[in-house]
Scaffold this motif. Structure first.
Motif, short mmCIF file in Angstrom:
data_model
loop_
_atom_site.label_atom_id
_atom_site.label_comp_id
_atom_site.label_asym_id
_atom_site.label_seq_id
_atom_site.Cartn_x
_atom_site.Cartn_y
_atom_site.Cartn_z
N ASN A 66 0.88 -1.22 0.03
CA ASN A 66 -0.09 0.09 0.02
C ASN A 66 0.83 1.43 0.20
N HIS A 70 0.28 3.65 -3.15
CA HIS A 70 -0.46 4.86 -2.78
C HIS A 70 0.09 5.83 -2.09
N PRO A 98 -4.99 6.91 4.84
CA PRO A 98 -5.50 5.72 3.89
C PRO A 98 -6.99 5.67 3.97
N SER A 111 -8.14 -2.95 -3.82
CA SER A 111 -9.10 -2.45 -2.74
C SER A 111 -9.08 -3.69 -1.49
#
Length: 145
Positions: A66, A70, A98, A111
């Motif tokens: 992650n 991201h 997040p 996701s």
């Protein structure tokens, strides 16, 4: 891999509080390196070869992935262990928090990272600081023994 205090590493269940840090900024293959680092720490602390230790490695993988996808990369992985829990922290350079998905949708990729972290850890969260944030998860030591 060095303990925070700079002294020798101990082997066996954590007595007191132990912290291990792994710098990952700009490191290729950081997810695999983070898993190996965590696997060694779990082995040193007597928490290897259990179902929960495998879950712990998956949590580490998800948090590192992650941060890579991201948050423009991961700066550091920090493992903190004591007699009650293992805390996993992944530090990155963004202060944007997040947002977990409600539940992954079948057939739709992605996701699932924070959903997996939430399901496998006893608690998780975030904290921000000047230069970024840490996303953390904790697993009870009793589950790792």
């Amino acid at each position: 891999m060095e303990p925070e205090a700079g002294g020798p590493m101990t082997v066996g269940p954590p007595s007191g509080r132990q912290r291990r840090r792994l710098a990952l900024a700009g490191v290729p293959g950081l997810v695999a390196k983070g898993r190996d680092f965590t696997r060694r720490a779990l082995r040193d602390w007597g928490w290897a070869e259990t179902e929960t230790s495998e879950d712990t490695l998956l949590v580490v993988s998800e948090l590192l992935t992650n941060a890579s996808l991201h948050a423009h990369g991961c700066r550091e992985l920090v493992l903190t262990a004591d007699a009650t829990s293992l805390r996993i922290e992944v530090h990155d350079g963004m202060t944007t928090l997040p947002v977990p998905s409600r539940a992954p949708q079948r057939g739709v990729p992605g996701s699932r990272g924070l959903f997996i972290v939430e399901r496998l850890s006893d608690c998780w969260g975030t904290h921000t600081y000047e230069a970024g944030k840490a996303v953390w998860a904790e697993i009870a030591a009793s589950r790792l023994a």
